[in-house]
Design a protein around this motif. Structure first.
Motif, PDB file in Angstrom:
ATOM      1  N   LEU A   1     -85.327 -64.539 -11.079  1.00  0.00           N
ATOM      2  CA  LEU A   1     -85.821 -65.886 -11.398  1.00  0.00           C
ATOM      3  C   LEU A   1     -84.929 -66.963 -10.797  1.00  0.00           C
TER       4      LEU A   1
ATOM      5  N   HIS B   1     -81.944 -72.558 -14.996  1.00  0.00           N
ATOM      6  CA  HIS B   1     -81.927 -73.872 -14.342  1.00  0.00           C
ATOM      7  C   HIS B   1     -80.542 -74.186 -13.776  1.00  0.00           C
TER       8      HIS B   1
ATOM      9  N   GLU C   1     -85.565 -67.217  -7.076  1.00  0.00           N
ATOM     10  CA  GLU C   1     -86.865 -67.826  -6.796  1.00  0.00           C
ATOM     11  C   GLU C   1     -86.843 -69.331  -7.066  1.00  0.00           C
ATOM     12  N   MET C   2     -86.130 -69.739  -8.102  1.00  0.00           N
ATOM     13  CA  MET C   2     -86.032 -71.172  -8.384  1.00  0.00           C
ATOM     14  C   MET C   2     -85.145 -71.875  -7.357  1.00  0.00           C
TER      15      MET C   2
ATOM     16  N   MET D   1     -92.436 -73.202 -14.702  1.00  0.00           N
ATOM     17  CA  MET D   1     -91.198 -73.472 -15.438  1.00  0.00           C
ATOM     18  C   MET D   1     -90.850 -74.956 -15.523  1.00  0.00           C
ATOM     19  N   ARG D   2     -91.823 -75.822 -15.351  1.00  0.00           N
ATOM     20  CA  ARG D   2     -91.564 -77.243 -15.567  1.00  0.00           C
ATOM     21  C   ARG D   2     -91.260 -77.461 -17.055  1.00  0.00           C
TER      22      ARG D   2
ATOM     23  N   PHE E   1     -87.448 -72.413  -4.519  1.00  0.00           N
ATOM     24  CA  PHE E   1     -88.351 -73.521  -4.831  1.00  0.00           C
ATOM     25  C   PHE E   1     -87.654 -74.861  -4.626  1.00  0.00           C
ATOM     26  N   ARG E   2     -86.387 -74.896  -4.937  1.00  0.00           N
ATOM     27  CA  ARG E   2     -85.642 -76.161  -4.870  1.00  0.00           C
ATOM     28  C   ARG E   2     -85.208 -76.516  -3.455  1.00  0.00           C
TER      29      ARG E   2
ATOM     30  N   SER F   1     -79.499 -72.020 -10.808  1.00  0.00           N
ATOM     31  CA  SER F   1     -80.226 -72.365  -9.579  1.00  0.00           C
ATOM     32  C   SER F   1     -79.653 -73.604  -8.897  1.00  0.00           C
TER      33      SER F   1
ATOM     34  N   LEU G   1     -93.495 -70.043  -9.860  1.00  0.00           N
ATOM     35  CA  LEU G   1     -92.565 -70.217 -10.971  1.00  0.00           C
ATOM     36  C   LEU G   1     -92.099 -71.661 -11.101  1.00  0.00           C
ATOM     37  N   GLY G   2     -92.004 -72.363  -9.972  1.00  0.00           N
ATOM     38  CA  GLY G   2     -91.659 -73.772 -10.032  1.00  0.00           C
ATOM     39  C   GLY G   2     -92.684 -74.560 -10.824  1.00  0.00           C
TER      40      GLY G   2
ATOM     41  N   GLY H   1     -91.650 -68.178  -5.821  1.00  0.00           N
ATOM     42  CA  GLY H   1     -90.902 -69.307  -6.343  1.00  0.00           C
ATOM     43  C   GLY H   1     -91.766 -70.536  -6.543  1.00  0.00           C
TER      44      GLY H   1
END
Length: 524
Positions: free
Chosen positions: A417, A398, A420-421, A277-278, A424-425, A401, A273-274, A270
């Protein structure tokens, strides 16, 4: 004999309870003075301790009434609590246990510390990636050129491959360059919808060393200035099984990662991917506009229903809308234990227009946030992706998540995905997502290693044995997709070479570590 067996069983169970409560006490003893808010933590200790006792009393009483042999009851209780509480048959009791465990986590005094530690770890990883991708001297920096040219790989699959490329670059201290060429199955590249990987180092000059002759190996010891990595199939991609390959975690961070998440492999991915995926400026506005339409201060559950071309591939198994909504309703029922009269709301992402009509027809009591425009653009499948379908997929990932809970299928890379996001968050999202089919997996994770918690002579299983679980595509996705089993794994014992299917609650992960030297700058 039976009475002795029962006494022995519950003596073990009582020891288990004591160890649980003792672990809470030791956690406070060693950590309470190291972080702000000491008085708050101590004030919450008694509440957490009482709740712990109550939860384990409930579990013991519940299993005492089940049709299980006495010698199995203790192991069953551990399975339900620590590994797979969602698989309790009694759904009402499951909800109560989940709610109690969540309340325990909120009142144990460390929720604030978890958030701060998660943010700190994430910031340190993102800082390392930023320094890697923006070297002071681009011309003299080593580079890894990674191509997205898999004809059978869709949006989620290729982003996961890009994440592995970023892990490779991090391990070998190379700047990652992803050419802005069309992706393998169309004339578009999702990288064009995201922020640049670097502000100062996006190109390379001079010859590049191809990995074709070395079976696509990217070694940390390779001194070539530029390495060109261009596997064209999944089989070629997984040839690069290095010491840094997933599930390897950075040795300098591993102990801290274990403390904040129950799924460290997915957390580490994550982070990659963080960074990848910005969104670029255009997508930032699009996402901000979409977010304005939903009040996320109120509960909303996300659903991702994957149909389309996935149903024509071996990994795809269709699930009816009712299966998704069953778990949505269970989540809201649990939430309403503490928050009565809650407005039930869902965010629906799907590539099937019929699902949109079906949810409105069958569940009129729900407020539904959907986007027929996105559904229409992605409904034709990956071979006909357009700018609009890429933008729609980015938006769905987005928005999902950001929801409180997600129901989807991990056989879909987009579902992975989303998870994982979420990691990350917020750091730990294990209790915020439910997959209707398989466990979380990653296409570049070759295998995992386990050790037994208990011996089992029927399987020649002894303490100290190392058990390998094959997590490649065929073993992780294709076979489990047709068994829907998330509670057991097929293992091969390194000592005996025997293959057995073993419940996860009887196993403990042996984590793989790698020295990502870029973190030496942060952690001497």
């Amino acid at each position: 004999t039976r009475n002795k067996m029962m006494r022995h069983l519950f003596s073990k169970f009582e020891v288990f309870i004591i160890v649980f409560i003792l672990s809470i006490f030791l956690y406070y003893l060693f950590y309470v003075d190291k972080y702000p808010g000491e008085n708050e933590y101590k004030a919450n200790y008694k509440s957490a301790e009482d709740k712990g006792y109550q939860i384990f009393r409930d579990v013991k009483d519940f299993f005492a009434g089940q049709d299980a042999a006495p010698e199995d009851a203790y192991e069953l209780s551990k399975q339900r609590i620590f590994q797979n509480i969602e698989n309790l048959v009694d759904k009402e009791h499951k909800l109560i246990l989940q709610n109690d465990l969540e309340q325990l986590e909120k009142t144990d005094g460390f929720s604030g510390w978890r958030k701060r530690e998660s943010a700190s770890l994430s910031n340190q990883v993102q800082s390392a990636l930023d320094r890697l991708q923006n070297p002071p001297d681009c011309n003299n920096s080593k580079k890894l050129v990674c191509h997205m040219v898999f004809p059978s790989c869709g949006f989620g699959c290729l982003l996961h491959h890009a994440a592995y490329c970023l892990i490779m670059a991090l391990a070998t201290r190379r700047v990652l360059i992803i050419p802005a060429e069309p992706w393998g199955y169309g004339n578009h590249s999702a990288i064009n919808f995201l922020s640049p990987l670097s502000l100062s180092c996006l190109t390379f000059e001079g010859p590049a060393k191809s990995t074709i002759d070395s079976s696509y190996q990217v070694s940390p010891d390779d001194n070539a200035t530029v390495i060109d990595y261009m596997p064209t199939s999944y089989e070629e991609m997984i040839m690069n099984n290095q010491s840094y390959s997933p599930p390897a975690l950075p040795a300098a961070l591993a102990k801290r990662i274990y403390k904040i998440t129950r799924d460290p492999d997915a957390w580490w991915l994550g982070q990659m991917l963080g960074y990848l995926m910005r969104p670029n400026t255009k997508q930032q506005k699009r996402l901000a506009d979409a977010k304005e339409l939903i009040d996320f201060s109120l509960p909303v559950v996300g659903i991702q229903v994957r149909r389309g071309d996935k149903m024509t591939s071996p990994e795809g198994v269709a699930h009816e809308l009712e299966e998704y909504m069953e778990h949505v309703e269970l989540w809201f029922k649990k939430f309403e234990m503490k928050n009565p009269q809650t407005k039930r709301r869902i965010y629906l992402a799907t590539d099937d227009p019929q699902v949109l009509a079906e949810v409105h027809e069958k569940y009129p009591q729900y407020e539904v946030f959907d986007n027929p425009g996105i559904t229409d653009t992605v409904a034709k499948g990956r071979l006909e992706d357009t700018d609009e379908s890429f933008e729609g997929l980015i938006q769905d990932v987005h928005m999902l998540s950001l929801t409180d809970y997600v129901v989807c299928t991990y056989s879909s890379n987009v579902c992975c995905l989303v998870y994982e996001m979420m990691l990350f968050r917020i750091g730990d999202a294990g209790g915020k997502i439910h997959s209707l089919d398989i466990q979380w997996w990653f296409l570049d994770r070759f295998s995992m290693l386990f050790e037994p918690i208990v011996e089992d002579l029927s399987m020649n299983l002894k303490y100290g044995d190392e058990l390998v679980v094959d997590t490649r595509f065929l073993e992780a996705v294709i076979k489990p997709s047709y068994s829907f089993n998330q509670t057991s794994v097929e293992t091969q014992n390194i000592r005996t070479q025997e293959i057995h299917v073993i419940p996860l609650y009887k196993l403990r992960r042996i984590h793989k570590l790698f020295n990502f030297t870029i973190f030496d700058d942060i952690f001497p």
